[in-house]
Design a protein around this motif. Structure first.
Motif, PDB file in Angstrom:
ATOM      1  N   ALA A 155       0.833  -1.205   0.000  1.00 51.54           N
ATOM      2  CA  ALA A 155       0.000   0.000   0.000  1.00 51.54           C
ATOM      3  C   ALA A 155       0.867   1.254   0.000  1.00 51.54           C
ATOM      4  O   ALA A 155       0.606   2.202  -0.758  1.00 51.54           O
ATOM      5  N   PHE A 156       1.891   1.292   0.819  1.00 52.29           N
ATOM      6  CA  PHE A 156       2.763   2.464   0.875  1.00 52.29           C
ATOM      7  C   PHE A 156       3.543   2.636  -0.424  1.00 52.29           C
ATOM      8  O   PHE A 156       3.709   3.764  -0.911  1.00 52.29           O
ATOM      9  N   ARG A 157       4.007   1.534  -0.990  1.00 49.89           N
ATOM     10  CA  ARG A 157       4.747   1.636  -2.248  1.00 49.89           C
ATOM     11  C   ARG A 157       3.881   2.232  -3.344  1.00 49.89           C
ATOM     12  O   ARG A 157       4.310   3.138  -4.072  1.00 49.89           O
ATOM     13  N   LEU A 158       2.666   1.745  -3.456  1.00 45.77           N
ATOM     14  CA  LEU A 158       1.768   2.227  -4.499  1.00 45.77           C
ATOM     15  C   LEU A 158       1.343   3.672  -4.257  1.00 45.77           C
ATOM     16  O   LEU A 158       1.211   4.457  -5.203  1.00 45.77           O
ATOM     17  N   ALA A 159       1.116   4.029  -3.004  1.00 45.34           N
ATOM     18  CA  ALA A 159       0.686   5.395  -2.697  1.00 45.34           C
ATOM     19  C   ALA A 159       1.739   6.420  -3.095  1.00 45.34           C
ATOM     20  O   ALA A 159       1.415   7.514  -3.574  1.00 45.34           O
ATOM     21  N   GLU A 160       3.012   6.087  -2.917  1.00 47.34           N
ATOM     22  CA  GLU A 160       4.092   7.043  -3.164  1.00 47.34           C
ATOM     23  C   GLU A 160       4.616   6.992  -4.591  1.00 47.34           C
ATOM     24  O   GLU A 160       5.254   7.934  -5.052  1.00 47.34           O
ATOM     25  N   ASP A 161       4.357   5.897  -5.301  1.00 49.53           N
ATOM     26  CA  ASP A 161       4.852   5.760  -6.666  1.00 49.53           C
ATOM     27  C   ASP A 161       4.141   6.758  -7.571  1.00 49.53           C
ATOM     28  O   ASP A 161       2.964   7.049  -7.397  1.00 49.53           O
ATOM     29  N   GLU A 162       4.877   7.297  -8.566  1.00 52.22           N
ATOM     30  CA  GLU A 162       4.243   8.231  -9.505  1.00 52.22           C
ATOM     31  C   GLU A 162       3.194   7.518 -10.347  1.00 52.22           C
ATOM     32  O   GLU A 162       3.422   6.411 -10.819  1.00 52.22           O
ATOM     33  N   ARG A 163       2.127   8.075 -10.571  1.00 49.84           N
ATOM     34  CA  ARG A 163       1.515   9.263  -9.986  1.00 49.84           C
ATOM     35  C   ARG A 163       0.996   8.920  -8.591  1.00 49.84           C
ATOM     36  O   ARG A 163       0.245   7.971  -8.431  1.00 49.84           O
ATOM     37  N   PRO A 164       1.395   9.689  -7.521  1.00 54.21           N
ATOM     38  CA  PRO A 164       0.973   9.351  -6.157  1.00 54.21           C
ATOM     39  C   PRO A 164      -0.540   9.423  -5.995  1.00 54.21           C
ATOM     40  O   PRO A 164      -1.243  10.027  -6.806  1.00 54.21           O
ATOM     41  N   GLY A 165      -1.026   8.815  -4.906  1.00 54.14           N
ATOM     42  CA  GLY A 165      -2.465   8.852  -4.668  1.00 54.14           C
ATOM     43  C   GLY A 165      -2.854   8.074  -3.428  1.00 54.14           C
ATOM     44  O   GLY A 165      -2.006   7.566  -2.692  1.00 54.14           O
ATOM     45  N   PRO A 166      -4.163   7.945  -3.187  1.00 52.87           N
ATOM     46  CA  PRO A 166      -4.652   7.290  -1.969  1.00 52.87           C
ATOM     47  C   PRO A 166      -4.732   5.770  -2.106  1.00 52.87           C
ATOM     48  O   PRO A 166      -4.937   5.235  -3.199  1.00 52.87           O
ATOM     49  N   VAL A 167      -4.575   5.100  -0.972  1.00 49.23           N
ATOM     50  CA  VAL A 167      -4.788   3.655  -0.876  1.00 49.23           C
ATOM     51  C   VAL A 167      -5.662   3.399   0.343  1.00 49.23           C
ATOM     52  O   VAL A 167      -5.828   4.271   1.203  1.00 49.23           O
ATOM     53  N   HIS A 168      -6.207   2.175   0.438  1.00 47.09           N
ATOM     54  CA  HIS A 168      -7.156   1.885   1.513  1.00 47.09           C
ATOM     55  C   HIS A 168      -6.986   0.460   2.013  1.00 47.09           C
ATOM     56  O   HIS A 168      -6.822  -0.475   1.209  1.00 47.09           O
ATOM     57  N   LEU A 169      -7.008   0.283   3.336  1.00 45.85           N
ATOM     58  CA  LEU A 169      -7.007  -1.030   3.960  1.00 45.85           C
ATOM     59  C   LEU A 169      -8.147  -1.111   4.962  1.00 45.85           C
ATOM     60  O   LEU A 169      -8.329  -0.207   5.772  1.00 45.85           O
ATOM     61  N   GLU A 170      -8.902  -2.194   4.885  1.00 45.23           N
ATOM     62  CA  GLU A 170      -9.985  -2.436   5.833  1.00 45.23           C
ATOM     63  C   GLU A 170      -9.540  -3.528   6.811  1.00 45.23           C
ATOM     64  O   GLU A 170      -9.159  -4.625   6.398  1.00 45.23           O
ATOM     65  N   LEU A 171      -9.583  -3.210   8.105  1.00 49.22           N
ATOM     66  CA  LEU A 171      -9.188  -4.155   9.148  1.00 49.22           C
ATOM     67  C   LEU A 171     -10.417  -4.552   9.962  1.00 49.22           C
ATOM     68  O   LEU A 171     -10.850  -3.822  10.855  1.00 49.22           O
ATOM     69  N   PRO A 172     -11.022  -5.718   9.675  1.00 49.37           N
ATOM     70  CA  PRO A 172     -12.203  -6.154  10.427  1.00 49.37           C
ATOM     71  C   PRO A 172     -11.888  -6.396  11.898  1.00 49.37           C
ATOM     72  O   PRO A 172     -10.742  -6.708  12.269  1.00 49.37           O
ATOM     73  N   GLU A 173     -12.903  -6.287  12.711  1.00 51.16           N
ATOM     74  CA  GLU A 173     -12.759  -6.380  14.168  1.00 51.16           C
ATOM     75  C   GLU A 173     -12.175  -7.717  14.606  1.00 51.16           C
ATOM     76  O   GLU A 173     -11.283  -7.755  15.475  1.00 51.16           O
ATOM     77  N   ASP A 174     -12.608  -8.821  14.009  1.00 52.77           N
ATOM     78  CA  ASP A 174     -12.089 -10.118  14.445  1.00 52.77           C
ATOM     79  C   ASP A 174     -10.673 -10.368  13.947  1.00 52.77           C
ATOM     80  O   ASP A 174      -9.865 -10.998  14.638  1.00 52.77           O
ATOM     81  N   ILE A 175     -10.326  -9.860  12.785  1.00 54.29           N
ATOM     82  CA  ILE A 175      -8.962 -10.021  12.280  1.00 54.29           C
ATOM     83  C   ILE A 175      -7.991  -9.231  13.152  1.00 54.29           C
ATOM     84  O   ILE A 175      -6.860  -9.667  13.400  1.00 54.29           O
ATOM     85  N   ALA A 176      -8.417  -8.049  13.641  1.00 52.54           N
ATOM     86  CA  ALA A 176      -7.558  -7.223  14.503  1.00 52.54           C
ATOM     87  C   ALA A 176      -7.164  -7.968  15.777  1.00 52.54           C
ATOM     88  O   ALA A 176      -6.100  -7.721  16.345  1.00 52.54           O
ATOM     89  N   LYS A 177      -8.023  -8.903  16.224  1.00 48.72           N
ATOM     90  CA  LYS A 177      -7.757  -9.649  17.459  1.00 48.72           C
ATOM     91  C   LYS A 177      -6.930 -10.920  17.212  1.00 48.72           C
ATOM     92  O   LYS A 177      -6.453 -11.545  18.164  1.00 48.72           O
ATOM     93  N   GLU A 178      -6.795 -11.318  15.973  1.00 46.92           N
ATOM     94  CA  GLU A 178      -6.114 -12.573  15.649  1.00 46.92           C
ATOM     95  C   GLU A 178      -4.660 -12.568  16.111  1.00 46.92           C
ATOM     96  O   GLU A 178      -4.022 -11.508  16.212  1.00 46.92           O
ATOM     97  N   LEU A 179      -4.122 -13.759  16.336  1.00 46.44           N
ATOM     98  CA  LEU A 179      -2.706 -13.917  16.662  1.00 46.44           C
ATOM     99  C   LEU A 179      -1.976 -14.400  15.415  1.00 46.44           C
ATOM    100  O   LEU A 179      -2.203 -15.528  14.948  1.00 46.44           O
TER     101      LEU A 179
END
Length: 570
Positions: A155-179
């Protein structure tokens, strides 16, 4: 002698996915996250609390996105913002479009209900990834904790690569708790050197320049990057060519330069367009199709050299004959050396006639100074622009919202350095001026920063005054007050419609400022502007300055005067 203690892998406390997510952001150099968390972000919020990353709480997600995008614009690095699911995510949409059209690197993080097992049905659930798809360079729902580091690096590589722009990541509640697995590792940042333009394209560009009689340089939004200013300044100095810029190219080269002709603030018909029409070759540096075209190509007409990080988006009114594609700064340096060699070797008969451009420059200078010292009240736009320029130092930043005043500032305000005039001529969204200025003030606490907002645009995100005060920013907000959506009202009049549906009332902006713990001021005469702004900057803290504006000049200058006098140059 102490006994050696052996620690097994199972004795080491294992981090959860949200911790891994934040550690990956730390590895990317993230220092702060802007946003409005929700219950689906609580694990992530706790991980932020335990990290080195600061959480900057704002009052509306749209402001968080505008601020994160502006961070990307000013630094070239990824700004990060956060929201919950559903309505929080939809509130990021305007900011996503702002960053995409404006080429600003930004990461949006949104929460989501559990994806593996949920007892809440479809409550607040929308397809956020699908919604973000046309507005981002990359959008992804995380469904496996082990993939978090790879997705963040990508995501960071794509956001900064020309032409720069926005990227998005969705982190669901149960995945955030995963080990995650214990062997999951966080990736190092990678850096890519952008390729140089081909020698063949440089040779073709030299040929077109040599064959032209009246070459002219255009500086567009894509040139507003690090390293380009110095290379472009050197190219203009060595070539002796005149130049103009677009609204989002302002300041890449100091606009006090003797060969600066002006900004293409209007679509057509202004004095600078006399020079554009006269030119037989446009050296177009950093052209970006998101901006209104400052010229149109026709078969058999003027020729164009396209110098940019990426190839041209060919259109029936834009089909450059030569494309110099690669790192812009390197391309300009190569072109400068090739032109110098051609002159020394006399491999081309280079004879340029630039006299007409100087005549245009004289007329532009005369026109933008007209009525700049007027004592009329409410204040005339020319006086407002001139007085703001007097107050702001070379590195002072003005952040413009969207309205009629933006055209006046783009046209009449000379930028001395790159990224000291923050305006949006891509999405052109109202409500962005205050958040953009807030980010500039946060990044440059010792630099004077002035938000210039219409009363309509200011009220769209005025709740962020509380955020600005809480952040202890040094920020002055100048509200251009005409109690209407002024630009649309002017257009309505120009097209012969009755005055209808565009006027409104305003709060007392002085009291409004004071209600947030800021200082409020009102301009009572044209002569108050300079002293009042100087007082605000010297005092520090957050200030609102309410200035009544007289927009009758819109019709006099942009309609009547230009139509009568344009291009009648000797």
């Amino acid at each position: 002698m102490s006994e050696k203690v052996t620690v097994s892998a199972t004795d080491v406390q294992q981090i959860k996915a949200s911790d891994l997510f934040i550690q990956a952001l730390e590895k990317e150099g993230v220092k702060f996250i802007l946003g409005v968390p929700g219950e689906e972000n609580l694990d992530l919020l706790e991980s932020i609390r335990k990290s080195t990353i600061e959480l900057i709480l704002v009052r509306h997600e749209q402001a968080a996105a505008f601020m994160a995008a502006t961070f990307g614009r000013l630094t070239g690095q990824v700004g990060v913002c956060l929201s919950t699911l559903g309505p929080g995510a939809t509130n990021l949409v305007t900011g996503a479009a702002y960053a995409k059209l404006g080429a600003m690197p930004m990461l949006m993080i949104t929460g989501q209900k559990p994806v593996k097992k949920s007892k809440q049905g479809l409550f607040q659930i929308i397809d956020t990834v699908g919604m973000m798809m046309p507005l981002t360079k990359f959008t992804h729902q995380l469904i496996n904790a082990n993939n978090i580091p790879a997705r963040i690096r990508e995501a960071f590589r794509l956001a900064e690569d020309e032409r720069p722009g926005p990227v998005h990541l969705e982190l669901p509640e149960d995945i955030a708790k995963e080990l995650p697995d214990r062997d999951v590792h966080i990736f190092e940042r990678s850096f890519v050197r952008r390729p140089s333009a081909s020698s063949a394209s440089i040779e073709e560009a030299v040929r077109l320049i040599a064959e032209s009689r009246h070459p002219l340089v255009l500086i567009g939004a894509g040139a507003n990057r690090k390293r380009v200013s110095e290379a472009l300044q050197s190219f203009i100095e060595s070539s002796g060519f005149y130049f103009f810029d677009t609204q989002m190219g302002k300041g890449v080269v100091d606009e006090r330069h003797a060969h600066f002709l002006g900004t293409a603030a209007l679509s057509s018909g202004d004095y600078v367009h006399c020079a554009i029409d006269y030119a037989d070759l446009i050296i177009n540096v950093g052209h970006d199709v998101v901006e209104k075209p400052p010229f149109f190509m026709e078969p058999g007409g003027k020729k164009v050299i396209h110098i940019n990080f990426s190839p041209a988006d060919v259109h029936r009114v834009y089909f450059p004959q030569v494309e110099v594609v690669g790192d812009i700064a390197n391309a300009l340096q190569d072109l400068e050396r090739a032109l110098a060699a051609a002159r020394v070797n006399q491999s081309h008969d280079i004879q340029h006639d630039l006299e007409y451009f100087e005549k245009v420059k004289v007329e532009v200078e005369r026109q933008i100074m007209e009525r700049s010292d007027s004592e009329a009240f409410p204040v005339l736009p020319q006086r407002l622009v001139a007085d703001v320029r007097k107050v702001m130092p070379d590195d002072g930043v003005i952040a413009l919202d969207n309205g009629m005043y933006k055209i006046w500032f783009a046209r009449n305000y000379k930028a001395h350095k790159a990224n000291t005039v923050l305006l949006d001529n891509a999405l052109a969204s109202m409500g962005a001026g205050l958040p953009s200025a807030m980010m500039a003030a946060y990044l440059y606490p010792q630099t004077p920063v002035l938000a210039i907002c219409g009363d309509g645009g200011f009220m769209m995100n005025s709740q962020e005054m509380e955020t600005a005060v809480r952040m202890k920013l040094n920020l002055v907000v100048l509200i251009v007050n005409d109690a209407a959506y002024g630009m649309i009202k002017w257009k309505q009049s120009q097209e012969g419609f009755e005055d209808f549906g565009l006027s409104f009332g305003n709060p007392d902006f002085v009291k409004y400022a004071e209600a947030y713990g800021a200082a409020g001021h009102r301009v009572e005469a044209a002569g108050d502007i300079v002293s009042l702004l100087e007082h605000c900057f010297k005092a520090g803290g957050v200030h609102i300055v309410d200035v009544p504006i007289d927009y009758s000049e819109n019709t006099r200058v942009f309609t009547n005067e230009l139509s009568e006098r344009i291009c009648l140059l000797a």
